[in-house]
Design an enzyme around this catalytic site. Structure first.
Site, mmCIF file in Angstrom:
data_model
loop_
_atom_site.group_PDB
_atom_site.id
_atom_site.type_symbol
_atom_site.label_atom_id
_atom_site.label_comp_id
_atom_site.label_asym_id
_atom_site.label_seq_id
_atom_site.Cartn_x
_atom_site.Cartn_y
_atom_site.Cartn_z
ATOM 1 N N HIS A 36 43.471 44.504 43.078
ATOM 2 C CA HIS A 36 44.887 44.874 42.963
ATOM 3 C C HIS A 36 44.956 46.351 42.598
ATOM 4 O O HIS A 36 43.913 47.022 42.492
ATOM 5 C CB HIS A 36 45.583 43.980 41.928
ATOM 6 N N HIS A 39 42.501 47.773 39.939
ATOM 7 C CA HIS A 39 41.161 48.095 40.442
ATOM 8 C C HIS A 39 41.200 49.396 41.257
ATOM 9 O O HIS A 39 40.324 50.249 41.137
ATOM 10 C CB HIS A 39 40.650 46.996 41.378
ATOM 11 N N ARG A 189 44.058 37.343 37.650
ATOM 12 C CA ARG A 189 44.484 36.003 37.232
ATOM 13 C C ARG A 189 46.002 35.825 37.274
ATOM 14 O O ARG A 189 46.483 34.702 37.140
ATOM 15 C CB ARG A 189 43.955 35.697 35.828
#
Ligand code: PAJ
Length: 287
Positions: A36, A39, A189
């Site tokens: 995402h 990162h 997550r």
């Protein structure tokens, strides 16, 4: 972008990158994929500061507990590759578990003390898995600079100490937390959250904003700040707080006040998803 899966290929590809860039610097971003914007901010930083960028994608089994989400951890390899390619990454190392942990491997890196605090306390063995795999990746890829996110502040503390203790010859750089527009810290997550859980999860960043607000009003006592954060978290009774602490950012030990600077960190379970967030409190400037 070149994609390699074996350690031998990775070593040779890094050597070729070094030669191709006249021994320029190699920047490394380790990830577990499901990439995402958080990162990608690390990839961008690496791109800006280094001559070549290497990323790894490896869902590391040893950092997951027996009842954790290893099996269901999101795996979006094709999408990840497209993102990395578009950001001009030179090399992607995506090994198998057998490649990283050859049969019979029994050597681990344990950063004692700091590994048992914050997430390490709630997730026994987690940081042993993280430090072991990151040590292996550093060893194989031999980067000059490695980029990590402040999002995982305890991980940064553990890895900084590992780099120091084991004399790794690299610089560890930390990038700020990337958030959604409403404040939720980006995380692989987050895709586990239902719309209702996604809304409830905002209470983590709200609790940290309350801490920041109080610090700006010169509240320095950790217990007062923690109570205020817990009061905000209590506004979402369905969110189960794992920890809410104010600690020394290096040792992760709890501090009595924030005058010398501190880390306010929170972990909570929303539905079945464990989320973490934190904010860095700068040292107070005294006249
Ligand atoms: P992963 O959770 O994939 O995260 C990879 C890197 O991205 C970490 O350094 C993490 O702190 C950073 N990151 C995640 N969310 C971020 C955000 N919202 N803003 C900024 N940076 C963010 O952390 C791991 O993987 C693993 O433990 C790993 C280091 C790869 C070892 O297995």
């Amino acid at each position: 972008m070149r994609i390699v899966t074996t350690i031998a290929e990775a070593r040779a590809a890094v050597r070729a990158l070094r030669d191709g860039n006249q021994a320029g610097s190699i920047g490394f971003v380790p990830t577990m994929g499901a990439l995402h914007a958080g990162h990608m901010s690390l990839v961008c930083a690496a791109r800006g500061q280094c001559d070549a960028v290497v990323v790894s994608i490896f869902v590391n089994p040893t950092q997951f507990g027996p009842n954790e989400d290893f099996a269901k951890y999101p795996r979006t390899f094709e999408q990840d590759c497209a993102l990395l390619e578009s950001e001009g990454v030179d090399l992607l190392f995506a090994p198998s578990a057998d490649e990283m942990y050859p049969l019979g491997a029994s050597t681990f890196v344990d950063v004692e003390g700091v590994s048992d605090r914050l997430d390490g306390l709630s997730r026994p063995g987690h940081f042993r898995g993280v430090s072991t795999v990151v040590a292996k990746l550093f060893h194989v890829l031999a980067p000059d600079k490695a980029f990590f996110g402040q999002k995982d502040a305890a991980q940064v503390a553990v890895l900084r100490k590992m780099v120091r203790d084991l004399h790794f010859s690299l610089e560890l750089l930390v990038c700020p937390i990337k958030r959604e527009a409403d404040g939720l810290a980006m995380s692989s997550r987050n895709r586990y959250l239902s719309p209702e859980e996604r809304r409830r999860a905002l209470v983590l960043s709200k609790a940290l904003w309350r801490v920041e607000e109080l610090v700006s009003e010169n509240v320095v006592a950790a217990p007062a700040l923690i109570d205020a954060a817990l009061a905000v978290l209590a506004g979402e009774p369905e969110v189960r707080v794992d920890y809410c602490k104010i600690v020394d950012p290096e040792t992760l030990e709890e501090v009595a006040d924030v005058r010398k600077g501190a880390l306010a960190a929170v972990a909570a379970v929303v539905g079945t998803t464990r989320l973490i967030d934190n904010t860095v409190i700068a040292p107070l400037v005294t006249a």
